[in-house]
Design a protein around this motif. Structure first.
Motif, PDB file in Angstrom:
ATOM      1  N   ALA A 143       0.834  -1.201   0.000  1.00 49.39           N
ATOM      2  CA  ALA A 143       0.000   0.000   0.000  1.00 49.39           C
ATOM      3  C   ALA A 143       0.868   1.251   0.000  1.00 49.39           C
ATOM      4  CB  ALA A 143      -0.921  -0.010   1.219  1.00 49.39           C
ATOM      5  N   ALA A 144       1.907   1.247   0.838  1.00 45.24           N
ATOM      6  CA  ALA A 144       2.816   2.391   0.896  1.00 45.24           C
ATOM      7  C   ALA A 144       3.524   2.601  -0.436  1.00 45.24           C
ATOM      8  CB  ALA A 144       3.843   2.188   2.009  1.00 45.24           C
ATOM      9  N   ALA A 145       3.965   1.513  -1.057  1.00 42.18           N
ATOM     10  CA  ALA A 145       4.675   1.619  -2.340  1.00 42.18           C
ATOM     11  C   ALA A 145       3.766   2.119  -3.455  1.00 42.18           C
ATOM     12  CB  ALA A 145       5.267   0.262  -2.708  1.00 42.18           C
ATOM     13  N   SER A 146       2.480   1.748  -3.383  1.00 38.70           N
ATOM     14  CA  SER A 146       1.548   2.138  -4.441  1.00 38.70           C
ATOM     15  C   SER A 146       1.060   3.577  -4.281  1.00 38.70           C
ATOM     16  CB  SER A 146       0.342   1.194  -4.451  1.00 38.70           C
ATOM     17  OG  SER A 146      -0.428   1.337  -3.273  1.00 38.70           O
ATOM     18  N   ALA A 147       1.101   4.116  -3.070  1.00 37.97           N
ATOM     19  CA  ALA A 147       0.553   5.454  -2.816  1.00 37.97           C
ATOM     20  C   ALA A 147       1.202   6.548  -3.667  1.00 37.97           C
ATOM     21  CB  ALA A 147       0.657   5.789  -1.334  1.00 37.97           C
ATOM     22  N   PRO A 148       2.540   6.651  -3.717  1.00 39.89           N
ATOM     23  CA  PRO A 148       3.124   7.709  -4.550  1.00 39.89           C
ATOM     24  C   PRO A 148       2.889   7.495  -6.041  1.00 39.89           C
ATOM     25  CG  PRO A 148       4.835   6.306  -3.618  1.00 39.89           C
ATOM     26  CD  PRO A 148       3.566   5.935  -2.941  1.00 39.89           C
ATOM     27  N   ILE A 149       2.759   6.247  -6.460  1.00 39.53           N
ATOM     28  CA  ILE A 149       2.450   5.984  -7.873  1.00 39.53           C
ATOM     29  C   ILE A 149       1.065   6.539  -8.198  1.00 39.53           C
ATOM     30  CG2 ILE A 149       2.058   4.195  -9.613  1.00 39.53           C
ATOM     31  CD1 ILE A 149       4.038   2.435  -8.052  1.00 39.53           C
ATOM     32  N   CYS A 150       0.105   6.246  -7.332  1.00 42.74           N
ATOM     33  CA  CYS A 150      -1.254   6.773  -7.521  1.00 42.74           C
ATOM     34  C   CYS A 150      -1.255   8.296  -7.448  1.00 42.74           C
ATOM     35  CB  CYS A 150      -2.191   6.210  -6.451  1.00 42.74           C
ATOM     36  SG  CYS A 150      -2.451   4.432  -6.547  1.00 42.74           S
ATOM     37  N   ALA A 151      -0.488   8.840  -6.516  1.00 40.53           N
ATOM     38  CA  ALA A 151      -0.433  10.296  -6.353  1.00 40.53           C
ATOM     39  C   ALA A 151       0.153  10.967  -7.590  1.00 40.53           C
ATOM     40  CB  ALA A 151       0.386  10.652  -5.116  1.00 40.53           C
ATOM     41  N   TYR A 152       1.152  10.332  -8.176  1.00 45.23           N
ATOM     42  CA  TYR A 152       1.758  10.911  -9.378  1.00 45.23           C
ATOM     43  C   TYR A 152       0.766  10.907 -10.538  1.00 45.23           C
ATOM     44  CZ  TYR A 152       5.043  11.896 -13.114  1.00 45.23           C
ATOM     45  OH  TYR A 152       5.687  12.475 -14.184  1.00 45.23           O
ATOM     46  N   ILE A 153       0.052   9.814 -10.697  1.00 42.80           N
ATOM     47  CA  ILE A 153      -0.904   9.688 -11.799  1.00 42.80           C
ATOM     48  C   ILE A 153      -2.104  10.624 -11.622  1.00 42.80           C
ATOM     49  CG2 ILE A 153      -2.525   8.113 -12.949  1.00 42.80           C
ATOM     50  CD1 ILE A 153      -0.540   5.844 -12.300  1.00 42.80           C
ATOM     51  N   LEU A 154      -2.608  10.690 -10.395  1.00 43.95           N
ATOM     52  CA  LEU A 154      -3.867  11.392 -10.157  1.00 43.95           C
ATOM     53  C   LEU A 154      -3.720  12.854  -9.744  1.00 43.95           C
ATOM     54  CD1 LEU A 154      -5.781   8.589  -8.192  1.00 43.95           C
ATOM     55  CD2 LEU A 154      -6.093   9.249 -10.596  1.00 43.95           C
ATOM     56  N   ALA A 155      -2.585  13.205  -9.150  1.00 46.77           N
ATOM     57  CA  ALA A 155      -2.528  14.529  -8.536  1.00 46.77           C
ATOM     58  C   ALA A 155      -1.323  15.379  -8.902  1.00 46.77           C
ATOM     59  CB  ALA A 155      -2.572  14.372  -7.006  1.00 46.77           C
ATOM     60  N   PHE A 156      -0.316  14.808  -9.545  1.00 42.73           N
ATOM     61  CA  PHE A 156       0.931  15.562  -9.718  1.00 42.73           C
ATOM     62  C   PHE A 156       0.744  16.843 -10.530  1.00 42.73           C
ATOM     63  CE2 PHE A 156       4.989  16.581 -11.761  1.00 42.73           C
ATOM     64  CZ  PHE A 156       5.799  16.693 -10.639  1.00 42.73           C
ATOM     65  N   PHE A 163       1.951  14.893  -4.156  1.00 44.26           N
ATOM     66  CA  PHE A 163       2.806  13.776  -4.562  1.00 44.26           C
ATOM     67  C   PHE A 163       4.073  13.717  -3.728  1.00 44.26           C
ATOM     68  CE2 PHE A 163       6.651  12.763  -7.037  1.00 44.26           C
ATOM     69  CZ  PHE A 163       6.477  11.380  -7.147  1.00 44.26           C
ATOM     70  N   TYR A 164       4.730  14.862  -3.553  1.00 44.36           N
ATOM     71  CA  TYR A 164       6.004  14.872  -2.831  1.00 44.36           C
ATOM     72  C   TYR A 164       5.825  14.419  -1.378  1.00 44.36           C
ATOM     73  CZ  TYR A 164       7.752  17.560  -6.796  1.00 44.36           C
ATOM     74  OH  TYR A 164       8.111  17.978  -8.062  1.00 44.36           O
ATOM     75  N   VAL A 165       4.760  14.887  -0.748  1.00 42.26           N
ATOM     76  CA  VAL A 165       4.516  14.511   0.649  1.00 42.26           C
ATOM     77  C   VAL A 165       4.168  13.035   0.749  1.00 42.26           C
ATOM     78  CG1 VAL A 165       2.935  14.805   2.601  1.00 42.26           C
ATOM     79  CG2 VAL A 165       3.914  16.808   1.455  1.00 42.26           C
ATOM     80  N   ILE A 166       3.328  12.552  -0.134  1.00 41.15           N
ATOM     81  CA  ILE A 166       2.961  11.131  -0.109  1.00 41.15           C
ATOM     82  C   ILE A 166       4.177  10.256  -0.384  1.00 41.15           C
ATOM     83  CG2 ILE A 166       1.628   9.342  -1.316  1.00 41.15           C
ATOM     84  CD1 ILE A 166      -0.640  11.368  -1.548  1.00 41.15           C
ATOM     85  N   LEU A 167       5.050  10.689  -1.271  1.00 43.69           N
ATOM     86  CA  LEU A 167       6.294   9.956  -1.524  1.00 43.69           C
ATOM     87  C   LEU A 167       7.138   9.875  -0.255  1.00 43.69           C
ATOM     88  CD1 LEU A 167       8.341   8.588  -3.414  1.00 43.69           C
ATOM     89  CD2 LEU A 167       9.182  10.881  -4.013  1.00 43.69           C
ATOM     90  N   LEU A 168       7.251  11.000   0.459  1.00 44.70           N
ATOM     91  CA  LEU A 168       8.019  11.020   1.700  1.00 44.70           C
ATOM     92  C   LEU A 168       7.403  10.089   2.743  1.00 44.70           C
ATOM     93  CD1 LEU A 168      10.220  12.112   3.569  1.00 44.70           C
ATOM     94  CD2 LEU A 168       8.704  14.059   4.078  1.00 44.70           C
ATOM     95  N   LEU A 169       6.081  10.143   2.887  1.00 46.29           N
ATOM     96  CA  LEU A 169       5.404   9.289   3.858  1.00 46.29           C
ATOM     97  C   LEU A 169       5.544   7.815   3.494  1.00 46.29           C
ATOM     98  CD1 LEU A 169       2.131  11.252   4.700  1.00 46.29           C
ATOM     99  CD2 LEU A 169       4.431  11.471   5.667  1.00 46.29           C
ATOM    100  N   ALA A 170       5.546   7.522   2.202  1.00 52.71           N
ATOM    101  CA  ALA A 170       5.729   6.134   1.760  1.00 52.71           C
ATOM    102  C   ALA A 170       7.123   5.632   2.121  1.00 52.71           C
ATOM    103  CB  ALA A 170       5.500   6.032   0.255  1.00 52.71           C
ATOM    104  N   ILE A 171       8.116   6.476   1.921  1.00 51.81           N
ATOM    105  CA  ILE A 171       9.499   6.108   2.271  1.00 51.81           C
ATOM    106  C   ILE A 171       9.609   5.846   3.768  1.00 51.81           C
ATOM    107  CG2 ILE A 171      11.874   6.964   2.419  1.00 51.81           C
ATOM    108  CD1 ILE A 171      11.311   8.485  -0.223  1.00 51.81           C
ATOM    109  N   ILE A 172       8.985   6.700   4.571  1.00 50.93           N
ATOM    110  CA  ILE A 172       9.006   6.519   6.023  1.00 50.93           C
ATOM    111  C   ILE A 172       8.331   5.207   6.404  1.00 50.93           C
ATOM    112  CG2 ILE A 172       8.113   7.404   8.211  1.00 50.93           C
ATOM    113  CD1 ILE A 172       8.451  10.234   7.055  1.00 50.93           C
ATOM    114  N   ALA A 173       7.168   4.936   5.792  1.00 53.08           N
ATOM    115  CA  ALA A 173       6.421   3.719   6.119  1.00 53.08           C
ATOM    116  C   ALA A 173       7.213   2.461   5.770  1.00 53.08           C
ATOM    117  CB  ALA A 173       5.079   3.725   5.381  1.00 53.08           C
ATOM    118  N   ILE A 174       7.831   2.467   4.610  1.00 56.63           N
ATOM    119  CA  ILE A 174       8.615   1.298   4.197  1.00 56.63           C
ATOM    120  C   ILE A 174       9.844   1.143   5.092  1.00 56.63           C
ATOM    121  CG2 ILE A 174      10.012   0.322   2.326  1.00 56.63           C
ATOM    122  CD1 ILE A 174       7.982   1.615   0.372  1.00 56.63           C
TER     123      ILE A 174
END
Length: 197
Positions: A143-156, A163-174
Motif C-alpha cells: 500500500a505504501a509503495a503504491s501510494a506515490p504511484i497513484c499520487a503521481y498519476i492522479l494529482a501531480f 505527490f512529494y509529501v505522499i512519496l516522503l510518507l511512503a518512504i518513512i512507512a517502508i
C-alpha cells in the motif's frame, strides 16, 4: 506559521492510542508486548479486536484531524507540514520515549484528507493483500509503495506537493517496516490472527 502547524500536528501524532488504551483499560504496556510496536496491528494481536480496531480508528482520525486544523486555520501549504508532522509524531512520539507505531493508519487518515481517490486505491490494495496473504506487513508495504504511484498519476499535475509529501510518507512507512520485510523474505513473518484476548 506552518512551523506551528508542523509542531501541533507532531503533538497530535503523540497521542499513542495503543499505549493509552492498553494502560487505561488493561494496565499493560503495548511496547512490552508482541512486536513492541505501539500500533494497531500489535494492539490487535496483544489486546484483541476491540482495542485493536479502536486503535486503528483513533490513529486514522488523528491524521484527519491534524490536516483539518491546518487546512482550516493555515494556508495552502499548511496541510503538507501537518501531514509530515503527524506521522513523525506517531512514529517517534517524544512523550513515549520515541517508541510509536509505523504510521500506516495515520497515513491512511492523511490520504483521506489529501485525496480520497488515492486512499480508495491504496486501501483496496491493502485489504486484498491482507485477505489473500494474511500478512498485514505485506499489505502495508504494498500500500505504501503504491501510494506515490497513484499520487503521481492522479494529482501531480494539479497538486505536485501532494505527490512529494505522499512519496516522503511512503518512504518513512517502508523504512519502518524494514524488519518486517526481512522476515517476509525469510518466511518468518507472523500472519494475522483474529482472537479475542
Amino acid at each position: 506559521m506552518n512551523l506551528l502547524f508542523f509542531i501541533l500536528s507532531y503533538l497530535i501524532g503523540n497521542f499513542t492510542a495503543a499505549y493509552i488504551l492498553g494502560k487505561v483499560l488493561l494496565n499493560k504496556d503495548i511496547r512490552k508486548m508482541g512486536s513492541g510496536n505501539a500500533g494497531a496491528t500489535n494492539a490487535l494481536r496483544s489486546f484483541g479486536p476491540v482495542i485493536g480496531v479502536t486503535t486503528l480508528l483513533m490513529d486514522l482520525l488523528k491524521g484527519v484531524l491534524a490536516l483539518y486544523l491546518a487546512d482550516k486555520f493555515g494556508d495552502q501549504y499548511s496541510v503538507y507540514y501537518a501531514a509530515v508532522g503527524v506521522i513523525l509524531g506517531h512514529n517517534w512520539p517524544v512523550f513515549f520515549g520515541f517508541k510509536g507505531g509505523k504510521g500506516i493508519a495515520t497515513s491512511a487518515g492523511v490520504l483521506i484528507y489529501l485525496d480520497i481517490r488515492i486512499f480508495a486505491i491504496v486501501i483496496a490494495i491493502f485489504i486484498i493483500t491482507v485477505a489473500i496473504s494474511r500478512y498485514v506487513s505485506l499489505g502495508s508495504v504494498l500500500a505504501a509503495a503504491s501510494a506515490p504511484i497513484c499520487a503521481y498519476i492522479l494529482a501531480f499535475k494539479t497538486k505536485p506537493y501532494t505527490f512529494y509529501v505522499i512519496l516522503l510518507l511512503a518512504i518513512i512507512a517502508i523504512y519502518k517496516h524494514r524488519t518486517n520485510i526481512v522476515r517476509l523474505l525469510n518466511k518468518t513473518e507472523n500472519k494475522i490472527k483474529f482472537k479475542e484476548k
